[in-house]
Scaffold this active site. Structure first.
Site, short mmCIF file in Angstrom:
data_model
loop_
_atom_site.label_atom_id
_atom_site.label_comp_id
_atom_site.label_asym_id
_atom_site.label_seq_id
_atom_site.Cartn_x
_atom_site.Cartn_y
_atom_site.Cartn_z
N LYS A 83 34.59 29.78 51.97
CA LYS A 83 36.01 29.85 51.63
C LYS A 83 36.83 29.66 52.90
O LYS A 83 36.59 30.34 53.91
CB LYS A 83 36.29 31.21 51.00
O1 G3P Z 1 41.16 35.52 44.97
C1 G3P Z 1 42.35 35.81 45.61
C2 G3P Z 1 42.76 37.16 45.23
O2 G3P Z 1 41.85 38.07 45.72
C3 G3P Z 1 44.12 37.54 45.64
O3 G3P Z 1 44.54 38.47 44.70
O4 G3P Z 1 45.86 40.29 43.76
O5 G3P Z 1 45.42 40.18 46.25
O6 G3P Z 1 46.97 38.56 45.15
P1 G3P Z 1 45.77 39.42 45.01
#
Ligand code: G3P
Length: 217
Positions: A83
Site C-alpha cells: 500500500k
Molecule cells: O482504509 C482506509 C481507512 O482505514 C480509513 O478509514 O475511518 O480512518 O477514515 P477512516
C-alpha cells in the site's frame, strides 16, 4: 463486490473468517500501531489466516524507500499487497513495484484525477476515502462514481477499493456505484447482517413452529 476487513486486529479477523465472506484485509499505519504488535510478524499472521489480498502500507516518503519497504513487505507472504500513498513519489514507486510483479494499493485518494494517475502508474487497487470526504462536507461516494466512469471509459483494470466506509448505507452505495471491493471496519461488516424485520420474522416463525409440535427430523 469483494469484501475486505479494515483492521490489523488478529482476534477480530479470527472471529470473522468463519463467515466465509471475507475476501481480504486492508491495514494502515494507524491500525497496525493500534494492534500494538511488531509489524511483519502480525502481517504474516494475517496473511496465513486469510488467503486473499492483504494490504500493508510502506511508511517511507521517497520512492526508493517505498520500493525497499515494499519488497520487505512482499517477502512476508505471496498475498501481500503493497500500500502506497498517492503522492508523486508514491506513484513512482507504484510504477517500479508493479512492473516487478507486485500488487499495489494506492491509498489516500481524494480526487478522480488522482485516481487517473494511479491507474496510469499501474496500481492494482485505488482506495478512495469516502468517509473522510463526507467528514469534510463533500459527497465521498460521488468520487467512487467518477472513478468508475473514468476507468470504464479507458478500460483501466485498476480495481476500485472503496475505503473509509463507516456505515451499511456506505457499503450499499459503493456496490451501486460499481466499486470492485469495499473495505470495512469489523463493526460495519457485522452490521450488514442486521435488519429488525429479519429478527422479528424469525421469532414469529419459530414461535409458530414450536406451537405446531411439528419436526424437521
Ligand atoms: O482504509 C482506509 C481507512 O482505514 C480509513 O478509514 O475511518 O480512518 O477514515 P477512516
Amino acid at each position: 463486490m469483494q469484501i475486505f476487513l479494515d483492521t490489523a486486529d488478529v482476534a477480530e479477523l479470527k472471529a470473522l473468517v468463519d463467515t466465509g465472506l471475507i475476501d481480504g484485509v486492508t491495514t494502515n499505519p494507524t491500525l497496525v500501531a493500534k494492534a500494538g504488535k511488531p509489524f511483519r510478524p502480525v502481517l504474516a499472521e494475517i496473511c496465513a489466516l486469510i488467503p486473499g489480498p492483504i494490504s500493508a502500507e510502506a511508511v517511507a516518503t521517497d520512492a526508493a524507500g517505498m520500493v525497499r519497504e515494499g519488497n520487505l513487505l512482499r517477502a512476508v507472504a505471496p498475498n501481500v499487497v503493497v500500500k502506497l500513498p498517492l503522492t508523486p513519489e508514491g506513484l513512482k514507486a507504484t510504477k517500479i513495484l508493479s512492473a516487478d510483479g507486485a500488487k499495489v494499493n494506492v491509498t489516500l485518494c481524494f480526487s478522480a484525477v488522482q485516481a487517473l494517475l494511479a491507474a496510469k502508474a499501474g496500481a492494482t487497487y485505488i482506495s478512495p476515502f469516502v468517509g473522510r470526504l463526507d467528514d469534510g462536507g463533500h459527497d465521498g461516494m460521488e468520487l467512487v462514481r467518477e472513478i468508475r466512469a473514468i476507468y470504464d471509459n479507458y478500460g483501466f483494470e485498476t480495481q476500485i477499493l472503496a475505503a473509509s466506509l463507516r456505515t451499511p448505507p456506505h457499503v450499499r452505495d459503493a456496490a451501486l456505484a460499481g466499486a470492485d471491493c469495499a473495505t470495512l471496519p469489523p463493526a460495519v461488516f457485522r452490521a450488514l447482517y442486521k435488519h429488525p424485520l429479519t429478527d422479528l420474522g424469525l421469532e414469529a416463525f419459530l414461535k409458530d413452529w414450536k406451537a405446531s409440535g411439528l419436526s424437521v427430523e
